[in-house]
Scaffold this motif. Structure first.
Motif, PDB file in Angstrom:
ATOM      1  N   PHE A  70       0.833  -1.205   0.000  1.00 60.38           N
ATOM      2  CA  PHE A  70       0.000   0.000   0.000  1.00 60.38           C
ATOM      3  C   PHE A  70       0.867   1.254   0.000  1.00 60.38           C
ATOM      4  CE2 PHE A  70      -2.561  -3.248   2.105  1.00 60.38           C
ATOM      5  CZ  PHE A  70      -3.793  -3.101   1.492  1.00 60.38           C
ATOM      6  N   VAL A  71       0.457   2.232  -0.794  1.00 60.79           N
ATOM      7  CA  VAL A  71       1.039   3.573  -0.738  1.00 60.79           C
ATOM      8  C   VAL A  71      -0.114   4.534  -0.451  1.00 60.79           C
ATOM      9  CG1 VAL A  71       2.353   5.368  -1.924  1.00 60.79           C
ATOM     10  CG2 VAL A  71       2.784   2.955  -2.457  1.00 60.79           C
ATOM     11  N   PHE A  72      -0.081   5.164   0.726  1.00 59.01           N
ATOM     12  CA  PHE A  72      -1.167   6.040   1.147  1.00 59.01           C
ATOM     13  C   PHE A  72      -0.795   7.506   0.909  1.00 59.01           C
ATOM     14  CE2 PHE A  72      -1.254   2.297   3.918  1.00 59.01           C
ATOM     15  CZ  PHE A  72      -2.560   1.864   3.750  1.00 59.01           C
ATOM     16  N   GLN A  73      -1.792   8.304   0.603  1.00 58.54           N
ATOM     17  CA  GLN A  73      -1.564   9.733   0.412  1.00 58.54           C
ATOM     18  C   GLN A  73      -1.010  10.363   1.696  1.00 58.54           C
ATOM     19  OE1 GLN A  73      -4.998  11.781  -1.073  1.00 58.54           O
ATOM     20  NE2 GLN A  73      -3.948  13.726  -1.292  1.00 58.54           N
ATOM     21  N   ALA A  74      -1.421   9.828   2.852  1.00 54.52           N
ATOM     22  CA  ALA A  74      -0.986  10.377   4.145  1.00 54.52           C
ATOM     23  C   ALA A  74       0.292   9.700   4.670  1.00 54.52           C
ATOM     24  CB  ALA A  74      -2.112  10.230   5.171  1.00 54.52           C
ATOM     25  N   TYR A  75       0.966   8.935   3.801  1.00 57.29           N
ATOM     26  CA  TYR A  75       2.246   8.261   4.088  1.00 57.29           C
ATOM     27  C   TYR A  75       2.110   7.102   5.070  1.00 57.29           C
ATOM     28  CZ  TYR A  75       3.488  13.089   2.788  1.00 57.29           C
ATOM     29  OH  TYR A  75       3.538  14.317   2.206  1.00 57.29           O
ATOM     30  N   ASN A  76       1.514   7.349   6.272  1.00 57.52           N
ATOM     31  CA  ASN A  76       1.357   6.306   7.297  1.00 57.52           C
ATOM     32  C   ASN A  76       2.682   5.674   7.711  1.00 57.52           C
ATOM     33  OD1 ASN A  76      -1.322   6.870   6.957  1.00 57.52           O
ATOM     34  ND2 ASN A  76      -1.988   4.765   6.680  1.00 57.52           N
ATOM     35  N   LEU A  77       3.726   6.484   7.783  1.00 60.05           N
ATOM     36  CA  LEU A  77       5.006   5.991   8.282  1.00 60.05           C
ATOM     37  C   LEU A  77       4.972   5.961   9.810  1.00 60.05           C
ATOM     38  CD1 LEU A  77       7.451   8.009   5.982  1.00 60.05           C
ATOM     39  CD2 LEU A  77       6.599   5.679   5.644  1.00 60.05           C
ATOM     40  N   ILE A  78       5.817   5.116  10.392  1.00 64.39           N
ATOM     41  CA  ILE A  78       5.902   5.015  11.855  1.00 64.39           C
ATOM     42  C   ILE A  78       6.893   6.073  12.337  1.00 64.39           C
ATOM     43  CG2 ILE A  78       6.464   3.511  13.798  1.00 64.39           C
ATOM     44  CD1 ILE A  78       5.783   1.131  11.902  1.00 64.39           C
ATOM     45  N   PRO A  79       6.430   7.070  13.080  1.00 68.90           N
ATOM     46  CA  PRO A  79       7.280   8.243  13.370  1.00 68.90           C
ATOM     47  C   PRO A  79       8.540   7.956  14.167  1.00 68.90           C
ATOM     48  CG  PRO A  79       5.212   8.336  14.617  1.00 68.90           C
ATOM     49  CD  PRO A  79       5.069   7.228  13.623  1.00 68.90           C
ATOM     50  N   ARG A  86      17.223   8.897   8.882  1.00 73.69           N
ATOM     51  CA  ARG A  86      16.346  10.005   9.249  1.00 73.69           C
ATOM     52  C   ARG A  86      14.957   9.469   9.603  1.00 73.69           C
ATOM     53  NH1 ARG A  86      18.001  14.924   6.696  1.00 73.69           N
ATOM     54  NH2 ARG A  86      20.280  15.009   6.841  1.00 73.69           N
ATOM     55  N   ARG A  87      14.359  10.049  10.641  1.00 78.15           N
ATOM     56  CA  ARG A  87      12.977   9.718  10.983  1.00 78.15           C
ATOM     57  C   ARG A  87      12.025  10.562  10.135  1.00 78.15           C
ATOM     58  NH1 ARG A  87      15.661   9.064  15.949  1.00 78.15           N
ATOM     59  NH2 ARG A  87      15.336   6.973  16.837  1.00 78.15           N
ATOM     60  N   PRO A  88      10.749  10.140  10.006  1.00 77.45           N
ATOM     61  CA  PRO A  88       9.804  10.892   9.173  1.00 77.45           C
ATOM     62  C   PRO A  88       9.757  12.383   9.473  1.00 77.45           C
ATOM     63  CG  PRO A  88       8.855   8.795   9.780  1.00 77.45           C
ATOM     64  CD  PRO A  88      10.157   8.891  10.514  1.00 77.45           C
ATOM     65  N   GLY A  89       9.841  12.758  10.758  1.00 74.89           N
ATOM     66  CA  GLY A  89       9.780  14.166  11.121  1.00 74.89           C
ATOM     67  C   GLY A  89      10.967  14.972  10.622  1.00 74.89           C
ATOM     68  N   GLN A  90      12.027  14.294  10.197  1.00 77.61           N
ATOM     69  CA  GLN A  90      13.220  14.959   9.674  1.00 77.61           C
ATOM     70  C   GLN A  90      13.245  14.969   8.147  1.00 77.61           C
ATOM     71  OE1 GLN A  90      15.791  12.171  11.875  1.00 77.61           O
ATOM     72  NE2 GLN A  90      16.637  13.928  12.995  1.00 77.61           N
ATOM     73  N   LEU A  91      12.154  14.510   7.541  1.00 71.78           N
ATOM     74  CA  LEU A  91      12.059  14.439   6.080  1.00 71.78           C
ATOM     75  C   LEU A  91      10.949  15.347   5.576  1.00 71.78           C
ATOM     76  CD1 LEU A  91      12.266  10.540   5.698  1.00 71.78           C
ATOM     77  CD2 LEU A  91      14.128  12.171   5.282  1.00 71.78           C
ATOM     78  N   SER A  92      11.101  15.844   4.358  1.00 71.43           N
ATOM     79  CA  SER A  92      10.034  16.631   3.734  1.00 71.43           C
ATOM     80  C   SER A  92       8.877  15.713   3.347  1.00 71.43           C
ATOM     81  CB  SER A  92      10.569  17.325   2.477  1.00 71.43           C
ATOM     82  OG  SER A  92      10.848  16.360   1.467  1.00 71.43           O
ATOM     83  N   GLY A  93       7.757  16.315   2.978  1.00 68.33           N
ATOM     84  CA  GLY A  93       6.603  15.516   2.564  1.00 68.33           C
ATOM     85  C   GLY A  93       6.919  14.627   1.377  1.00 68.33           C
ATOM     86  N   GLY A  94       7.635  15.176   0.392  1.00 68.62           N
ATOM     87  CA  GLY A  94       7.994  14.380  -0.778  1.00 68.62           C
ATOM     88  C   GLY A  94       8.918  13.232  -0.434  1.00 68.62           C
ATOM     89  N   GLN A  95       9.848  13.493   0.493  1.00 62.99           N
ATOM     90  CA  GLN A  95      10.764  12.428   0.912  1.00 62.99           C
ATOM     91  C   GLN A  95      10.027  11.335   1.671  1.00 62.99           C
ATOM     92  OE1 GLN A  95      13.487  14.939   3.056  1.00 62.99           O
ATOM     93  NE2 GLN A  95      14.942  15.074   1.352  1.00 62.99           N
ATOM     94  N   GLN A  96       9.072  11.730   2.508  1.00 60.01           N
ATOM     95  CA  GLN A  96       8.277  10.729   3.222  1.00 60.01           C
ATOM     96  C   GLN A  96       7.482   9.866   2.246  1.00 60.01           C
ATOM     97  OE1 GLN A  96       6.172  11.971   6.913  1.00 60.01           O
ATOM     98  NE2 GLN A  96       7.125  13.974   6.568  1.00 60.01           N
ATOM     99  N   GLN A  97       6.972  10.489   1.184  1.00 65.39           N
ATOM    100  CA  GLN A  97       6.208   9.712   0.198  1.00 65.39           C
ATOM    101  C   GLN A  97       7.112   8.697  -0.491  1.00 65.39           C
ATOM    102  OE1 GLN A  97       3.512   8.525  -0.278  1.00 65.39           O
ATOM    103  NE2 GLN A  97       2.252   9.787  -1.613  1.00 65.39           N
ATOM    104  N   ARG A  98       8.344   9.072  -0.759  1.00 66.94           N
ATOM    105  CA  ARG A  98       9.283   8.139  -1.397  1.00 66.94           C
ATOM    106  C   ARG A  98       9.623   6.973  -0.460  1.00 66.94           C
ATOM    107  NH1 ARG A  98      13.988  11.816  -3.634  1.00 66.94           N
ATOM    108  NH2 ARG A  98      13.026  13.508  -2.461  1.00 66.94           N
ATOM    109  N   VAL A  99       9.732   7.259   0.840  1.00 68.29           N
ATOM    110  CA  VAL A  99       9.920   6.171   1.811  1.00 68.29           C
ATOM    111  C   VAL A  99       8.712   5.231   1.770  1.00 68.29           C
ATOM    112  CG1 VAL A  99      10.183   5.562   4.249  1.00 68.29           C
ATOM    113  CG2 VAL A  99      11.387   7.550   3.329  1.00 68.29           C
ATOM    114  N   ALA A 100       7.516   5.814   1.686  1.00 66.54           N
ATOM    115  CA  ALA A 100       6.289   5.008   1.657  1.00 66.54           C
ATOM    116  C   ALA A 100       6.250   4.099   0.429  1.00 66.54           C
ATOM    117  CB  ALA A 100       5.066   5.920   1.683  1.00 66.54           C
ATOM    118  N   VAL A 101       6.712   4.610  -0.702  1.00 64.09           N
ATOM    119  CA  VAL A 101       6.755   3.790  -1.921  1.00 64.09           C
ATOM    120  C   VAL A 101       7.785   2.668  -1.766  1.00 64.09           C
ATOM    121  CG1 VAL A 101       7.342   3.792  -4.376  1.00 64.09           C
ATOM    122  CG2 VAL A 101       5.908   5.609  -3.436  1.00 64.09           C
TER     123      VAL A 101
END
Length: 227
Positions: free
Chosen positions: A89-98, A139-154
């Motif tokens: 799954f790739v969610f618009q809201a990322y759903n990464l574990i902070p 880096r944790r999600p809070g240290q990444l930009s929105g675009g970077q978090q989306q790439r982690v999610a992918v």
């Protein structure tokens, strides 16, 4: 052979006395290796449809068959295991574990699947490098930009080598270069591993790369075009 099949799918919500059909008798079949975009205006049912075929939401009626398994009839624990083994799954809201790093977020699904530490480390590093985050592994999600978090999610969605990837607006927060790179990665996985991708998107860049475009409006399929 159809690997995903929805039969007379309805999802009905009550808003006060008003009945809203988010999905209205949707019957669609997908074959292994498709690269498909689900398009339509906001409120057309795109995300509801993805959630239904991914087992994240239960339809009001109708069923979802995946590899001859009716996932709408699976008990909760069986459904969780089925998703873990088959669907990314790739969610618009990322759903990464902070509290986890980018690398640990990508490894998490593989950890649940029982992959070896060496395999987890190698694949997570390769995937994060492939999405341009080789220097952001710790880096944790809070240290990444929105675009970077989306790439982690992918990267996380691809880590377990799922048979299907369901992506809800995966490029919504990405610039043109990042979008192109991500689509290249997904297309390569589609071609080399016959992985099936189904996108919900408004992004013309994603639509242009799709081999099939299904348009929803008011919860109904109004067109289904191969391109």
């Amino acid at each position: 052979m159809n690997v995903i099949e929805t039969n007379n799918l309805f999802k009905i919500y009550q808003q006060g006395e008003i009945e809203v059909k988010a999905l209205n008798d949707v019957s669609i079949c997908f074959k292994q290796g498709e690269f498909t975009s689900i398009v339509g205006p906001s409120g057309s049912g795109k995300t509801t449809f993805l959630n239904a075929i991914g087992g994240l939401d239960t339809p009001t009626s109708g069923n979802v068959m995946i590899n001859n398994t009716d996932i709408t009839q699976l008990r909760s624990n069986k459904l969780v295991d089925f998703r873990l083994r088959n669907i990314g799954f790739v969610f618009q809201a990322y759903n990464l574990i902070p509290v986890l790093t980018a690398k640990e977020n990508v490894e998490f699904i593989m950890l649940m699947q029982g992959s070896s530490p060496v395999e987890r480390k190698t694949r997570s590093k390769e995937l994060l490098e492939s999405v341009g985050l080789g220097d952001k592994l710790n880096r944790r999600p809070g240290q990444l930009s929105g675009g970077q978090q989306q790439r982690v999610a992918v990267a996380r969605a691809l880590a377990s080598k799922p048979q299907f990837v369901l992506a809800d607006e995966p490029t919504a927060n990405l610039d043109s270069t990042s979008t192109s790179n991500l689509l290249d990665i997904m297309y390569r996985m589609n071609q080399e591993e016959n992985m099936t991708f189904i996108f919900s998107t408004h992004d013309q860049r994603v639509i242009d790369r799709a081999k099939r475009i299904i348009t929803l409006e008011d919860g109904q399929v109004i067109s289904d075009i191969m391109q």
